[in-house]
Design a protein around this motif. Structure first.
Motif, mmCIF file in Angstrom:
data_model
loop_
_atom_site.group_PDB
_atom_site.id
_atom_site.type_symbol
_atom_site.label_atom_id
_atom_site.label_comp_id
_atom_site.label_asym_id
_atom_site.label_seq_id
_atom_site.Cartn_x
_atom_site.Cartn_y
_atom_site.Cartn_z
ATOM 1 N N GLY A 34 55.189 21.203 67.236
ATOM 2 C CA GLY A 34 55.510 22.618 67.110
ATOM 3 C C GLY A 34 54.328 23.511 67.422
ATOM 4 O O GLY A 34 53.201 23.046 67.579
ATOM 5 N N GLU A 35 54.630 24.821 67.509
ATOM 6 C CA GLU A 35 53.579 25.794 67.802
ATOM 7 C C GLU A 35 52.748 26.069 66.558
ATOM 8 O O GLU A 35 53.145 25.749 65.449
ATOM 9 C CB GLU A 35 54.192 27.100 68.312
ATOM 10 C CG GLU A 35 54.924 26.952 69.624
ATOM 11 C CD GLU A 35 55.475 28.289 70.112
ATOM 12 O OE1 GLU A 35 54.894 29.325 69.769
ATOM 13 O OE2 GLU A 35 56.486 28.283 70.835
ATOM 14 N N GLY A 36 51.628 26.708 66.770
ATOM 15 C CA GLY A 36 50.763 27.071 65.655
ATOM 16 C C GLY A 36 49.609 26.115 65.499
ATOM 17 O O GLY A 36 49.489 25.114 66.212
ATOM 18 N N LYS A 37 48.742 26.408 64.553
ATOM 19 C CA LYS A 37 47.546 25.590 64.322
ATOM 20 C C LYS A 37 46.781 25.367 65.621
ATOM 21 O O LYS A 37 46.413 24.242 65.951
ATOM 22 C CB LYS A 37 47.939 24.238 63.697
ATOM 23 C CG LYS A 37 48.796 24.338 62.456
ATOM 24 C CD LYS A 37 47.961 24.622 61.232
ATOM 25 C CE LYS A 37 48.814 24.615 59.964
ATOM 26 N NZ LYS A 37 48.061 25.024 58.785
ATOM 27 N N TRP A 38 46.584 26.447 66.330
ATOM 28 C CA TRP A 38 46.009 26.330 67.676
ATOM 29 C C TRP A 38 44.577 25.823 67.645
ATOM 30 O O TRP A 38 44.125 25.169 68.577
ATOM 31 C CB TRP A 38 46.080 27.683 68.380
ATOM 32 C CG TRP A 38 47.467 28.134 68.617
ATOM 33 C CD1 TRP A 38 48.136 29.143 67.981
ATOM 34 C CD2 TRP A 38 48.415 27.573 69.535
ATOM 35 N NE1 TRP A 38 49.424 29.261 68.453
ATOM 36 C CE2 TRP A 38 49.621 28.316 69.408
ATOM 37 C CE3 TRP A 38 48.382 26.520 70.449
ATOM 38 C CZ2 TRP A 38 50.767 28.036 70.161
ATOM 39 C CZ3 TRP A 38 49.515 26.245 71.206
ATOM 40 C CH2 TRP A 38 50.689 26.995 71.062
ATOM 41 N N ARG A 39 43.903 26.119 66.584
ATOM 42 C CA ARG A 39 42.493 25.718 66.521
ATOM 43 C C ARG A 39 42.351 24.202 66.513
ATOM 44 O O ARG A 39 41.480 23.622 67.152
ATOM 45 C CB ARG A 39 41.843 26.309 65.275
ATOM 46 C CG ARG A 39 40.385 25.975 65.164
ATOM 47 C CD ARG A 39 39.807 26.477 63.839
ATOM 48 N NE ARG A 39 38.642 25.664 63.498
ATOM 49 C CZ ARG A 39 38.708 24.571 62.762
ATOM 50 N NH1 ARG A 39 39.872 24.150 62.314
ATOM 51 N NH2 ARG A 39 37.622 23.883 62.496
ATOM 52 N N ASN A 40 43.230 23.545 65.765
ATOM 53 C CA ASN A 40 43.148 22.096 65.648
ATOM 54 C C ASN A 40 43.871 21.362 66.778
ATOM 55 O O ASN A 40 43.684 20.165 66.952
ATOM 56 C CB ASN A 40 43.749 21.652 64.305
ATOM 57 C CG ASN A 40 42.974 22.231 63.139
ATOM 58 O OD1 ASN A 40 41.755 22.351 63.193
ATOM 59 N ND2 ASN A 40 43.681 22.631 62.102
ATOM 60 N N LEU A 41 44.692 22.118 67.495
ATOM 61 C CA LEU A 41 45.526 21.481 68.515
ATOM 62 C C LEU A 41 44.748 20.739 69.595
ATOM 63 O O LEU A 41 45.077 19.584 69.902
ATOM 64 C CB LEU A 41 46.444 22.531 69.135
ATOM 65 C CG LEU A 41 47.483 22.048 70.146
ATOM 66 C CD1 LEU A 41 48.700 22.936 70.085
ATOM 67 C CD2 LEU A 41 46.947 21.976 71.563
ATOM 68 N N PRO A 42 43.709 21.337 70.187
ATOM 69 C CA PRO A 42 43.028 20.654 71.295
ATOM 70 C C PRO A 42 42.526 19.274 70.921
ATOM 71 O O PRO A 42 42.724 18.311 71.669
ATOM 72 C CB PRO A 42 41.871 21.608 71.626
ATOM 73 C CG PRO A 42 42.297 22.928 71.133
ATOM 74 C CD PRO A 42 43.131 22.662 69.917
ATOM 75 N N LYS A 43 41.928 19.178 69.760
ATOM 76 C CA LYS A 43 41.389 17.895 69.336
ATOM 77 C C LYS A 43 42.522 16.887 69.135
ATOM 78 O O LYS A 43 42.467 15.742 69.610
ATOM 79 C CB LYS A 43 40.606 18.080 68.030
ATOM 80 C CG LYS A 43 39.612 16.970 67.742
ATOM 81 C CD LYS A 43 38.770 17.347 66.523
ATOM 82 C CE LYS A 43 37.728 16.264 66.248
ATOM 83 N NZ LYS A 43 36.883 16.618 65.098
ATOM 84 N N SER A 44 43.567 17.341 68.438
ATOM 85 C CA SER A 44 44.687 16.442 68.158
ATOM 86 C C SER A 44 45.410 16.023 69.429
ATOM 87 O O SER A 44 45.896 14.894 69.529
ATOM 88 C CB SER A 44 45.674 17.130 67.212
ATOM 89 O OG SER A 44 45.028 17.568 66.049
ATOM 90 N N ALA A 45 45.481 16.948 70.390
ATOM 91 C CA ALA A 45 46.226 16.650 71.616
ATOM 92 C C ALA A 45 45.352 15.969 72.669
ATOM 93 O O ALA A 45 45.857 15.572 73.723
ATOM 94 C CB ALA A 45 46.809 17.949 72.181
ATOM 95 N N GLY A 46 44.075 15.858 72.402
ATOM 96 C CA GLY A 46 43.179 15.230 73.371
ATOM 97 C C GLY A 46 42.796 16.143 74.511
ATOM 98 O O GLY A 46 42.548 15.704 75.631
#
Length: 297
Positions: A34-46
DNA sequence: AAGCAATCCAACCGCCTAATA
DNA sequence: TTATTAGGCGGTTGGATTGCT
């Protein structure tokens, strides 16, 4: 104190155009989590991207259902009308044009419409670039709610700023184009069931209408809570269907979407509007006012 | 075909408000 | 309550594309 540090200053992040692989990583991640938590997204998504960049890419490009390019005639007319009302408030404009992004509309305006309209009407002040592009200087020189033009029509454009209070005298509300209704008929919920609610009474009565007085220029818009923008849907020929607070929708018997302010009386001639009071005014009353007819408090 | 100008538009920048530790 | 950041927004930039000479 506060939140954790932002990722924006990190070294080694990719910049510039996105690759197909990055798009896929971002799309897969958002579809799963889902959308949101953009700050943590890059790391989690690689992804080696700033969270802000991910958000922008998703919202403006990857999000499902986005229409890009090929602005239709209807959309173009709507953009022009909305811009007349709102100025450069692209997110609000985009919110009334299905599946279009604010960036897309902004680009279309800046590259196509502004030039064309300027050509058609070179005297239109709304279309001119700011003479002083420095926002700091503008802030110093002008009240944030008083971005005046030299002629009577003006668009108040404030960035992330809200009007707190304004005083409008009843006399200034002339001319009223049509008698406003005395109340909104009913409030319905998502299931079209009536909701118990207090009537939203208009605090002023209609005046005589003199056709000679009518000035239908729509270049004026106040900077109230723009969440209430659905109240202008009649004018914009858009379905009156956006939800208000409590997942309810206001409608009126004539489907005009008149605005009904919850304002405080100062006296019989003057009303005090505060930040949350614009469950609106009769639209024409507002749009026929010029900026100088308001006293900002 | 080459060089230049004009245009387009994706992405970035910086500011503001709301959220939150 | 305060300090700080995330998210959201409008303005701007600059690389890519298109059009013109």
């Amino acid at each position: 104190m506060g939140r954790n540090p932002c990722c924006s200053k990190d070294e080694g992040l990719n910049r510039g155009a996105w690759t197909a692989m990055e798009d896929k990583l971002l799309t897969d991640y958002v579809k799963t989590h889902g959308e949101g938590k953009w700050r943590n997204l890059p790391k989690s998504a690689g992804l080696k991207r700033c969270g802000k960049s991910c958000r922008l890419r998703w919202l403006n490009y990857l999000r499902p259902g986005i229409k890009r390019g090929n602005i239709t005639q209807d959309e173009e007319e709507l953009i022009i009308r909305l811009h007349n009302l709102l100025g450069n408030r692209w997110s609000l404009i985009a919110g009334r044009i299905p599946n279009r992004t604010d960036n897309d509309i902004k680009n279309y305006w800046n590259t196509t419409l502004r030039k064309r309209l300027q050509k058609d009407n070179p005297m239109s002040s709304n279309l001119k670039k700011e003479e002083n592009p420095n926002p700091k200087t503008q802030q110093l020189n002008q009240h944030p709610f008083k971005k005046m033009n030299t002629n009577s029509s003006c668009v108040i454009r404030t960035k992330a700023t809200r009007c707190s209070k304004v005083v409008i005298s009843q006399q200034q509300l002339k001319p009223i184009v049509a008698p406003p209704p005395t109340s909104v008929d009913h409030v319905i919920n998502d299931n079209n069931k009536p909701v118990e609610t207090e009537p939203l009474l208009l605090p002023f009565v209609s005046k005589e209408v003199h056709s000679d007085d009518l000035d239908l220029g729509l270049d004026f818009m106040m900077d109230f809570k723009m969440d209430d923008f659905n109240l202008f849907s009649d004018l914009l020929h858009v379905d009156f269907s956006q939800s208000l607070e409590n997942n309810s929708t206001i409608s009126s018997s004539d489907n005009k979407g008149y605005l009904c302010p919850k304002s405080d009386h100062i006296d019989d001639q003057t009303f005090l509007l505060s930040d949350d009071s614009l469950y609106g005014w009769d639209f024409q009353s507002i749009t026929n006012l010029t900026q100088s007819e308001f006293d900002w408090v």
